[in-house]
Design a protein around this motif. Structure first.
Motif, PDB file in Angstrom:
ATOM      1  N   ALA A 168      45.149  71.301 -10.721  1.00 43.89           N
ATOM      2  CA  ALA A 168      43.874  70.083 -10.580  1.00 43.89           C
ATOM      3  C   ALA A 168      43.499  69.628 -12.120  1.00 43.89           C
ATOM      4  O   ALA A 168      42.533  69.138 -12.283  1.00 43.89           O
ATOM      5  CB  ALA A 168      42.707  70.808  -9.998  1.00 43.89           C
ATOM      6  N   GLU A 169      44.524  70.095 -13.207  1.00 45.23           N
ATOM      7  CA  GLU A 169      44.173  69.402 -14.432  1.00 45.23           C
ATOM      8  C   GLU A 169      43.828  67.840 -14.303  1.00 45.23           C
ATOM      9  O   GLU A 169      42.995  67.255 -15.137  1.00 45.23           O
ATOM     10  CB  GLU A 169      45.305  69.743 -15.248  1.00 45.23           C
ATOM     11  N   VAL A 170      44.860  67.223 -13.602  1.00 43.69           N
ATOM     12  CA  VAL A 170      44.458  65.814 -13.328  1.00 43.69           C
ATOM     13  C   VAL A 170      43.198  65.137 -13.123  1.00 43.69           C
ATOM     14  O   VAL A 170      42.834  63.981 -13.453  1.00 43.69           O
ATOM     15  CB  VAL A 170      45.636  64.884 -12.382  1.00 43.69           C
ATOM     16  N   PHE A 171      42.378  66.143 -12.508  1.00 43.23           N
ATOM     17  CA  PHE A 171      41.028  65.651 -12.091  1.00 43.23           C
ATOM     18  C   PHE A 171      39.816  65.884 -13.279  1.00 43.23           C
ATOM     19  O   PHE A 171      38.730  65.727 -13.141  1.00 43.23           O
ATOM     20  CB  PHE A 171      40.623  66.410 -10.803  1.00 43.23           C
ATOM     21  N   ALA A 172      40.625  66.716 -14.464  1.00 40.94           N
ATOM     22  CA  ALA A 172      39.416  66.960 -15.352  1.00 40.94           C
ATOM     23  C   ALA A 172      39.386  65.663 -16.198  1.00 40.94           C
ATOM     24  O   ALA A 172      40.142  65.304 -17.136  1.00 40.94           O
ATOM     25  CB  ALA A 172      40.115  68.253 -16.106  1.00 40.94           C
ATOM     26  N   GLU A 173      38.205  64.831 -16.049  1.00 41.30           N
ATOM     27  CA  GLU A 173      38.368  63.512 -16.628  1.00 41.30           C
ATOM     28  C   GLU A 173      37.755  63.679 -17.976  1.00 41.30           C
ATOM     29  O   GLU A 173      36.839  64.377 -18.398  1.00 41.30           O
ATOM     30  CB  GLU A 173      37.461  62.573 -15.467  1.00 41.30           C
ATOM     31  N   ALA A 175      36.627  60.677 -21.791  1.00 36.22           N
ATOM     32  CA  ALA A 175      36.326  59.393 -22.027  1.00 36.22           C
ATOM     33  C   ALA A 175      37.390  58.166 -21.787  1.00 36.22           C
ATOM     34  O   ALA A 175      36.922  57.233 -21.201  1.00 36.22           O
ATOM     35  CB  ALA A 175      35.940  59.171 -23.611  1.00 36.22           C
ATOM     36  N   THR A 176      38.618  58.676 -21.861  1.00 36.60           N
ATOM     37  CA  THR A 176      39.703  57.495 -21.330  1.00 36.60           C
ATOM     38  C   THR A 176      39.675  57.227 -19.867  1.00 36.60           C
ATOM     39  O   THR A 176      39.662  55.992 -19.663  1.00 36.60           O
ATOM     40  CB  THR A 176      40.858  58.296 -21.813  1.00 36.60           C
ATOM     41  N   ASP A 177      39.640  58.289 -19.091  1.00 34.83           N
ATOM     42  CA  ASP A 177      39.509  57.928 -17.730  1.00 34.83           C
ATOM     43  C   ASP A 177      38.136  57.020 -17.465  1.00 34.83           C
ATOM     44  O   ASP A 177      38.240  56.061 -16.677  1.00 34.83           O
ATOM     45  CB  ASP A 177      39.120  59.178 -17.022  1.00 34.83           C
ATOM     46  N   PHE A 178      36.973  57.163 -18.075  1.00 35.45           N
ATOM     47  CA  PHE A 178      35.773  56.734 -17.786  1.00 35.45           C
ATOM     48  C   PHE A 178      35.917  55.201 -18.263  1.00 35.45           C
ATOM     49  O   PHE A 178      35.763  54.116 -17.714  1.00 35.45           O
ATOM     50  CB  PHE A 178      34.553  57.065 -18.293  1.00 35.45           C
ATOM     51  N   ALA A 179      36.581  54.806 -19.585  1.00 29.31           N
ATOM     52  CA  ALA A 179      36.868  53.455 -20.060  1.00 29.31           C
ATOM     53  C   ALA A 179      37.869  52.830 -19.303  1.00 29.31           C
ATOM     54  O   ALA A 179      37.420  51.494 -19.002  1.00 29.31           O
ATOM     55  CB  ALA A 179      37.455  53.831 -21.624  1.00 29.31           C
ATOM     56  N   MET A 180      38.901  53.385 -18.715  1.00 27.61           N
ATOM     57  CA  MET A 180      39.881  52.751 -17.848  1.00 27.61           C
ATOM     58  C   MET A 180      39.046  52.293 -16.548  1.00 27.61           C
ATOM     59  O   MET A 180      39.280  51.107 -15.795  1.00 27.61           O
ATOM     60  CB  MET A 180      41.119  53.563 -17.505  1.00 27.61           C
ATOM     61  N   ALA A 181      38.190  53.162 -15.941  1.00 26.01           N
ATOM     62  CA  ALA A 181      37.631  52.795 -14.808  1.00 26.01           C
ATOM     63  C   ALA A 181      36.511  51.795 -14.769  1.00 26.01           C
ATOM     64  O   ALA A 181      36.394  50.703 -14.146  1.00 26.01           O
ATOM     65  CB  ALA A 181      36.994  54.029 -14.239  1.00 26.01           C
ATOM     66  N   LEU A 188      38.895  56.335 -11.113  1.00 24.35           N
ATOM     67  CA  LEU A 188      38.703  57.752 -11.857  1.00 24.35           C
ATOM     68  C   LEU A 188      39.643  58.525 -10.740  1.00 24.35           C
ATOM     69  O   LEU A 188      39.650  58.722  -9.519  1.00 24.35           O
ATOM     70  CB  LEU A 188      37.513  58.248 -11.600  1.00 24.35           C
ATOM     71  N   PRO A 189      40.446  59.494 -11.693  1.00 21.41           N
ATOM     72  CA  PRO A 189      41.276  60.357 -10.743  1.00 21.41           C
ATOM     73  C   PRO A 189      40.698  61.221  -9.587  1.00 21.41           C
ATOM     74  O   PRO A 189      41.345  61.410  -8.437  1.00 21.41           O
ATOM     75  CB  PRO A 189      41.875  61.158 -11.692  1.00 21.41           C
ATOM     76  N   SER A 190      39.374  61.559 -10.012  1.00 22.01           N
ATOM     77  CA  SER A 190      38.517  62.146  -8.884  1.00 22.01           C
ATOM     78  C   SER A 190      38.367  61.679  -7.731  1.00 22.01           C
ATOM     79  O   SER A 190      38.242  62.356  -6.769  1.00 22.01           O
ATOM     80  CB  SER A 190      37.271  62.891  -9.618  1.00 22.01           C
ATOM     81  N   SER A 191      38.350  60.245  -7.820  1.00 21.95           N
ATOM     82  CA  SER A 191      38.091  59.689  -6.519  1.00 21.95           C
ATOM     83  C   SER A 191      39.481  59.930  -5.558  1.00 21.95           C
ATOM     84  O   SER A 191      39.218  59.512  -4.316  1.00 21.95           O
ATOM     85  CB  SER A 191      38.061  58.207  -6.661  1.00 21.95           C
ATOM     86  N   LEU A 192      40.342  60.105  -5.949  1.00 26.07           N
ATOM     87  CA  LEU A 192      41.574  60.798  -5.165  1.00 26.07           C
ATOM     88  C   LEU A 192      41.762  62.152  -4.763  1.00 26.07           C
ATOM     89  O   LEU A 192      42.819  62.526  -3.947  1.00 26.07           O
ATOM     90  CB  LEU A 192      42.964  60.173  -5.731  1.00 26.07           C
ATOM     91  N   ARG A 193      40.653  62.925  -5.158  1.00 26.11           N
ATOM     92  CA  ARG A 193      40.947  64.419  -5.025  1.00 26.11           C
ATOM     93  C   ARG A 193      40.955  64.747  -3.426  1.00 26.11           C
ATOM     94  O   ARG A 193      41.606  65.756  -2.959  1.00 26.11           O
ATOM     95  CB  ARG A 193      39.809  65.062  -5.849  1.00 26.11           C
ATOM     96  N   GLY A 194      40.065  64.152  -2.688  1.00 29.99           N
ATOM     97  CA  GLY A 194      39.955  64.316  -1.427  1.00 29.99           C
ATOM     98  C   GLY A 194      41.232  64.233  -0.628  1.00 29.99           C
ATOM     99  O   GLY A 194      41.544  64.966   0.223  1.00 29.99           O
ATOM    100  N   GLN A 195      41.738  63.025  -0.937  1.00 33.75           N
ATOM    101  CA  GLN A 195      42.950  62.645  -0.313  1.00 33.75           C
ATOM    102  C   GLN A 195      44.321  63.523  -0.533  1.00 33.75           C
ATOM    103  O   GLN A 195      44.898  63.871   0.175  1.00 33.75           O
ATOM    104  CB  GLN A 195      43.378  61.236  -0.662  1.00 33.75           C
TER     105      GLN A 195
END
Lengths: 250, 156
Positions: A168-173, A175-181, A188-195
């Motif tokens: 689950a490291e990919v879901f540890a967001e 500043a870069t993730d927030f800037a890209m979103a 955000l990677p976390s938006s895909l966690r459920g799927q």
């Protein structure tokens, strides 16, 4: 910090490090067909690396190209997920890792085809076709081995238990993730966690494997602050030729 | 050999028809669907090529073969550009190319995701051996009647 560059390095380094790990199987696969499949998967990933790191080098604007980024950076410059750099160990762990990665990568690349950055969208559209094929294969192999003999089931369960704290490291967001979103380059990677978790549940159930409990994830790979000891060894093998003979061409 | 300073786009397409795929030499790069555009501006020729798979090692050979083939007919002012969007699909294989594949012993891609029949004996009793084959674009299948293994061109 140039967030777009950081983002592109993460995409490219994931593909590169996993591609290198898969290519280690070349000539060592448990059967000829598997050997070919592993090498083909590696080839797709290295091809995707050229696209991601090629664009990263342009964004960096320092006169480097994709090869320079792949071969002339050190472990602490890499931005790949820790799960992708741990050793292959056995065929079961290799395919379990591939499955855990593909299960995220397919919806991720699908989402990136709508990126506000047209180059990112293009690379994702090219890569997602290959990723879907990989997921198809890693899913069926995880099921075949999990639902195989007691021995193969044991291998797959141990592989899953070993990889779980990395998965689950990919879901540890950050500043870069927030800037890209924020600018619409990537969700955000976390938006895909459920799927992602749904894909895992369905496949693991069919494979008679138990999903470990806990949400803990080792972190540091994708932000580059802490890699495992294994990445340096991987890079040493991968980079020795261009570093020893910097002007070699063939 | 020198050529008149007016080359037509049709002429360039004709020349490209003569450049075979390096891995599957029975079909041309045009029939493979990797040539996406040809434009000519007096003696300057620009060709847009798209890769089949992102890591396909044949792509650099294809570029070299195109340069060599066009140099032979006198085209020296040549620009090759790689275009990855829209991504290559087996829908771009020409009907002629599909027929040539089958003739050569490679089952052409089918929307169903598997070969229609054995390219050797036409039997419909076929089974998958591996999702991957000798090149990134192929998978390995086997005929349960004539027992011959064969390549299947993956449908993407």
């Amino acid at each position: 910090m140039n967030h777009l560059l950081e983002f592109l390095l993460r995409q490219g380094d994931n593909a590169l490090v996993l591609g290198q790990r898969m290519s280690e199987w070349c000539g060592h696969g448990p059967a000829l067909e598997e050997d070919i499949a592993l090498a083909n998967t590696a080839l797709d990933l290295i091809g995707q690396t050229q696209l991601w790191l090629g664009y990263a080098a342009e964004v960096e604007g320092a006169g480097r190209d994709a090869n320079d980024l792949a071969f002339m950076r050190d472990a602490y410059d890499f931005r790949n997920l820790l799960m992708l750099e741990v050793p292959n160990a056995d065929f079961g762990r290799t395919l379990m890792r591939q499955f855990l990665f593909d299960a995220f990568q397919v919806p991720w690349l699908q989402a990136l085809t709508d990126s506000a950055d047209p180059r990112v969208a293009e690379i994702a559209a090219k890569s997602v076709k290959e990723a879907m094929y990989h997921l198809d294969r890693s899913t069926s192999t995880v099921i075949a081995l999990g639902d195989g003999t007691a021995e193969s089931n044991g291998f797959m369960q141990r592989a899953l238990d070993y990889l779980w704290p990395y998965a689950a490291e990919v879901f540890a967001e950050d500043a870069t993730d927030f800037a890209m979103a924020e600018v619409g380059v990537a969700p955000l990677p976390s938006s895909l966690r459920g799927q992602w978790k749904k894909t895992l549940q369905a496949t693991l159930q069919e494979a008679h494997l138990t999903m470990p409990e806990g949400e803990f994830a080792h972190k540091g790979g994708r932000i580059g602050v802490r890699h495992t000891e294994h990445l340096g060894h991987l890079l040493a093998t991968m980079q020795v030729l261009p570093r020893s003979y910097p002007d070699a061409s063939w | 050999m020198t050529i008149a300073n007016s080359i037509s786009e049709e002429q360039v397409w004709d020349w490209l028809e003569g450049v075979p795929d390096p891995e599957i030499p029975v079909i041309s790069v045009v029939d493979l669907g990797v040539i996406r555009a040809v434009s000519v501006d007096s003696d300057a020729v620009e060709i847009k090529i798209t890769p089949t798979y992102s890591g396909c090692p044949a792509m650099s050979i294809i570029s070299l073969d195109i340069q060599a083939a066009l140099a032979k007919v006198g085209v020296t002012n040549l620009t090759l550009k790689t275009q990855i969007s829209p991504p290559w699909t087996t829908d771009w294989l020409s009907e002629k190319g599909k027929a040539q594949l089958k003739e050569y012993g490679i089952a052409p891609p089918q929307p169903s995701g598997g070969p229609e029949s054995c390219p050797h004996c036409e039997s419909r009793h076929v089974e998958k051996v591996s999702q991957f084959g000798s090149t990134p674009c192929k998978a390995l299948w086997r005929c349960s009647d004539c027992l011959e293994p064969f390549d299947y061109f993956k449908c993407i």
